[in-house]
Design a protein around this motif. Sequence first.
Motif, mmCIF file in Angstrom:
data_model
loop_
_atom_site.group_PDB
_atom_site.id
_atom_site.type_symbol
_atom_site.label_atom_id
_atom_site.label_comp_id
_atom_site.label_asym_id
_atom_site.label_seq_id
_atom_site.Cartn_x
_atom_site.Cartn_y
_atom_site.Cartn_z
ATOM 1 N N ASP A 5 34.391 21.551 40.046
ATOM 2 C CA ASP A 5 35.794 21.142 39.954
ATOM 3 C C ASP A 5 35.958 19.724 39.428
ATOM 4 O O ASP A 5 37.078 19.204 39.362
ATOM 5 N N ARG A 6 34.841 19.092 39.044
ATOM 6 C CA ARG A 6 34.918 17.748 38.465
ATOM 7 C C ARG A 6 34.555 17.740 36.981
ATOM 8 O O ARG A 6 34.510 16.683 36.359
ATOM 9 N N VAL A 199 38.865 32.296 34.969
ATOM 10 C CA VAL A 199 39.383 31.129 34.249
ATOM 11 C C VAL A 199 40.759 30.735 34.774
ATOM 12 O O VAL A 199 41.052 29.542 34.962
ATOM 13 N N HIS A 200 41.625 31.704 35.036
ATOM 14 C CA HIS A 200 42.957 31.386 35.556
ATOM 15 C C HIS A 200 42.873 30.757 36.951
ATOM 16 O O HIS A 200 43.618 29.813 37.259
ATOM 17 N N GLU A 201 41.971 31.270 37.782
ATOM 18 C CA GLU A 201 41.801 30.694 39.120
ATOM 19 C C GLU A 201 41.325 29.250 39.023
ATOM 20 O O GLU A 201 41.814 28.370 39.743
ATOM 21 N N TYR A 202 40.373 29.008 38.137
ATOM 22 C CA TYR A 202 39.841 27.656 37.970
ATOM 23 C C TYR A 202 40.920 26.726 37.403
ATOM 24 O O TYR A 202 41.066 25.589 37.858
ATOM 25 N N GLY A 207 44.878 22.340 37.942
ATOM 26 C CA GLY A 207 46.206 21.954 37.504
ATOM 27 C C GLY A 207 46.338 21.838 36.000
ATOM 28 O O GLY A 207 47.061 20.966 35.497
ATOM 29 N N VAL A 208 45.653 22.744 35.269
ATOM 30 C CA VAL A 208 45.697 22.742 33.809
ATOM 31 C C VAL A 208 46.040 24.141 33.318
ATOM 32 O O VAL A 208 46.120 25.090 34.103
ATOM 33 N N GLN A 212 42.829 25.360 28.246
ATOM 34 C CA GLN A 212 42.069 24.120 28.337
ATOM 35 C C GLN A 212 40.670 24.405 28.897
ATOM 36 O O GLN A 212 39.685 23.784 28.494
ATOM 37 N N VAL A 213 40.599 25.359 29.817
ATOM 38 C CA VAL A 213 39.306 25.765 30.372
ATOM 39 C C VAL A 213 38.508 26.524 29.318
ATOM 40 O O VAL A 213 37.312 26.294 29.137
#
Length: 230
Positions: A5-6, A199-202, A207-208, A212-213
């Motif tokens: 998450d970083r 990807v949507h969960e991440y 908060g993007v 972007q992911v």
Amino acid sequence: MLDDDRAELPTREAVLGQAVPFDPERWRKLLPDSGWWPGELDECPREGLWPRVDRRTVFGIAQRAESLEGRRHLLVAALVWGSGTKARSVKRRGRIFERECVAKVDKKLGDALKTLHEKGSSAAYFGFNNNDHQRIAYLGPAFFTKVLYFAGHDSRTDLRPLILDSVVSRTLRQAKAVDGTWPGYGWTTPQYTRYLEVVHEYAERRGVLPDQVEAALFARGKEKGRQKGQ
């Protein structure tokens, strides 16, 4: 990356500005007629030898996808953005217009995008990938997911479609968040759906926006390929 998450993610502006060089004349020769060519591509800025088209431009073209001409322009713009200047890649994409008659391409593309808006991303993926009434020869997942992405990014009724290709898959193979051994190609509809979910969960946690992911996955996969000489 999906477990961290970083991890650094590109800004939305950077995603929209992701630009790819292309050779207009090489593409024009492959199209059924001049009406398939989006005028926006003639306005793209030139850097060095070639003009460059970015995601923002293709999104603008996708706004016209409700019309027959607009869908043609979207298809061509997505192919151009995804191919670059490699002659082999461009020629292979051009086979779409050799193998299928124009009327069939128009109908299949229209049906697939209708499915996207009425039934969602997974159903549209299945249609392009498995349904003979919607599958377009030589338009594989790496490229039809680009068409779905640009056409359905603003969808609010379902998981937004995202691009899935071999470069993104290099990163997914290392991600513990994806179940099982992730293949480099030939993704099934359940696998595409799982990719969207992860990807949507991440993206929600960070908060993007989901693309972007996806762009970060692509960048990391490209770097991995460069390290291996691919």
